[in-house]
Design an enzyme around this catalytic site. Structure first.
Site, PDB file in Angstrom:
ATOM      1  N   HIS A 292       1.036   0.530 -13.070  1.00 18.87           N
ATOM      2  CA  HIS A 292       1.813  -0.668 -13.394  1.00 18.87           C
ATOM      3  C   HIS A 292       3.295  -0.296 -13.470  1.00 18.87           C
ATOM      4  CE1 HIS A 292       2.391  -4.703 -14.952  1.00 18.87           C
ATOM      5  NE2 HIS A 292       3.243  -4.184 -15.806  1.00 18.87           N
TER       6      HIS A 292
ATOM      7  N   GLU B 194       6.554   5.882  -9.221  1.00 24.95           N
ATOM      8  CA  GLU B 194       5.128   5.573  -9.047  1.00 24.95           C
ATOM      9  C   GLU B 194       4.495   6.498  -8.014  1.00 24.95           C
ATOM     10  OE1 GLU B 194       3.853   1.484  -8.583  1.00 24.95           O
ATOM     11  OE2 GLU B 194       5.842   0.804  -9.175  1.00 24.95           O
TER      12      GLU B 194
ATOM     13  N   GLY C 120       0.792  -1.232   0.000  1.00 25.07           N
ATOM     14  CA  GLY C 120       0.000   0.000   0.000  1.00 25.07           C
ATOM     15  C   GLY C 120       0.820   1.276   0.000  1.00 25.07           C
ATOM     16  N   SER C 121       2.073   1.193  -0.450  1.00 24.71           N
ATOM     17  CA  SER C 121       2.897   2.419  -0.427  1.00 24.71           C
ATOM     18  C   SER C 121       2.379   3.456  -1.425  1.00 24.71           C
ATOM     19  CB  SER C 121       4.379   2.102  -0.668  1.00 24.71           C
ATOM     20  OG  SER C 121       4.605   1.733  -2.008  1.00 24.71           O
ATOM     21  N   ASN C 122       1.816   3.009  -2.534  1.00 24.33           N
ATOM     22  CA  ASN C 122       1.238   3.975  -3.486  1.00 24.33           C
ATOM     23  C   ASN C 122       0.018   4.668  -2.874  1.00 24.33           C
ATOM     24  OD1 ASN C 122       2.450   4.163  -6.302  1.00 24.33           O
ATOM     25  ND2 ASN C 122       2.543   1.958  -5.888  1.00 24.33           N
TER      26      ASN C 122
ATOM     27  N   LEU D  55      -4.314  -7.348  -6.458  1.00 24.34           N
ATOM     28  CA  LEU D  55      -3.970  -8.525  -7.260  1.00 24.34           C
ATOM     29  C   LEU D  55      -5.190  -9.371  -7.614  1.00 24.34           C
ATOM     30  CD1 LEU D  55      -0.639  -9.537  -5.481  1.00 24.34           C
ATOM     31  CD2 LEU D  55      -0.974  -8.141  -7.539  1.00 24.34           C
TER      32      LEU D  55
ATOM     33  N   ASN E  65      -5.326   2.252 -12.830  1.00 21.17           N
ATOM     34  CA  ASN E  65      -4.361   1.282 -12.297  1.00 21.17           C
ATOM     35  C   ASN E  65      -2.964   1.822 -12.547  1.00 21.17           C
ATOM     36  OD1 ASN E  65      -3.411  -1.173 -11.176  1.00 21.17           O
ATOM     37  ND2 ASN E  65      -2.998  -1.938 -13.238  1.00 21.17           N
TER      38      ASN E  65
ATOM     39  N   ASP F  45      -4.362  -5.152 -17.108  1.00 23.42           N
ATOM     40  CA  ASP F  45      -3.380  -4.227 -17.677  1.00 23.42           C
ATOM     41  C   ASP F  45      -3.733  -3.788 -19.094  1.00 23.42           C
ATOM     42  OD1 ASP F  45      -1.962  -4.369 -15.358  1.00 23.42           O
ATOM     43  OD2 ASP F  45      -0.586  -5.893 -16.059  1.00 23.42           O
TER      44      ASP F  45
HETATM   45  C1  GRF Z   1       3.326  -1.265  -7.487  1.00 23.94           C
HETATM   46  O1  GRF Z   1       4.557  -1.584  -8.085  1.00 23.94           O
HETATM   47  C2  GRF Z   1       2.274  -1.068  -8.552  1.00 23.94           C
HETATM   48  O2  GRF Z   1       2.759  -0.545  -9.729  1.00 23.94           O
HETATM   49  C3  GRF Z   1       1.764  -2.452  -8.779  1.00 23.94           C
HETATM   50  O3  GRF Z   1       1.803  -3.060  -7.506  1.00 23.94           O
HETATM   51  C4  GRF Z   1       2.770  -2.424  -6.686  1.00 23.94           C
HETATM   52  C5  GRF Z   1       2.076  -1.982  -5.451  1.00 23.94           C
HETATM   53  O4  GRF Z   1       2.950  -1.465  -4.503  1.00 23.94           O
HETATM   54  N1  GRF Z   1       0.477  -2.448  -9.396  1.00 23.94           N
HETATM   55  P1  GRF Z   1       2.363  -0.830  -3.177  1.00 23.94           P
HETATM   56  O5  GRF Z   1       1.461  -1.873  -2.540  1.00 23.94           O
HETATM   57  O6  GRF Z   1       1.604   0.405  -3.553  1.00 23.94           O
HETATM   58  O7  GRF Z   1       3.545  -0.538  -2.313  1.00 23.94           O
END
Ligand code: GRF
Length: 205
Positions: free
Chosen positions: A108, A178, A11-13, A89, A106, A149
């Site tokens: 990627h 990202e 969940g870092s994004n 996922l 999304n 994707d």
């Molecule tokens: C990221 O690399 C994103 O591009 C992909 O899954 C990863 C998720 O990372 N879809 P995080 O859980 O947001 O750290």
């Protein structure tokens, strides 16, 4: 604009975008997270940011339509405008995608359509980029349709592959990009600068 995040892992994004919303830099509310993996790190991140995080698992529902209905119920209860898949996922049910036309994104960790598709996630993406001896990789933010994707690209940014990169070092540099790009895309939506024309995305200057 109210944002919902779907995540399965770290969940870092989600955190990167949510912090920019909470600081006022992005005029949107990071309203809710939906996760399908019990105990995933994203629950802790959400708790620290005081954002509700729901566990919703397909296997807890007999029918796919009941799973989709539960997701839609949560999304509606937070009056969500934009959905951000962030390391989710699982395939989002078609009913959810259809309920948010051009409103599901999304991210990627490669330049789609290269190194995408079923099974291409996490370390595997970066391994494949290195195995193919690419000099450049990057990040893609795209609209989600009912395939993996696929869907029109909103924004892409490149990342150089460096001599001696391992999947981990490359993943770390890509992840930094990202964290920046996903929030930047949300800003474009907030500023109403994203247009959809014949299956393509146009960004207004
Ligand atoms: C990221 O690399 C994103 O591009 C992909 O899954 C990863 C998720 O990372 N879809 P995080 O859980 O947001 O750290």
């Amino acid at each position: 604009m109210n944002l919902a995040f779907f995540a399965s892992g770290s969940g870092s994004n989600f955190e990167a975008v949510a912090k920019r919303c909470q600081s006022g830099e992005i005029a949107a509310s990071a309203s809710v997270v939906i996760c399908n993996v019990p105990g995933a790190e994203v629950f802790h991140r959400a708790e620290r940011l005081t954002i509700p995080c729901y566990l919703v698992q397909r296997e807890d529902f007999r029918e796919g339509k009941d799973f989709a209905a539960r997701l839609l119920e949560i999304l509606r209860s937070y009056q969500i405008d934009l959905i951000l898949l962030a390391g989710y996922l699982r395939k989002l049910p078609g009913a959810v995608v259809r309920a948010f036309p051009n409103r599901v994104l999304n991210i990627h960790p490669a330049l789609l359509p290269a190194f995408g598709g079923k099974g291409m996630y996490g370390r595997r993406v970066h391994e494949a980029v290195l195995a193919a001896r690419c000099r450049t990789t990057g990040v893609t933010v795209h609209l989600v349709d009912e395939e993996y994707d696929r869907g029109p690209t909103v924004v892409q940014r490149t990342v150089e592959v460096q001599e001696g990169d391992t999947p981990e070092t490359l993943a770390a540099r890509v992840l930094e990009v990202e964290h920046q790009i996903y929030g930047d895309v949300v800003k474009l939506f907030v500023q109403n600068r994203v247009r959809f024309e014949e299956g393509r995305v146009r960004i207004l200057e």
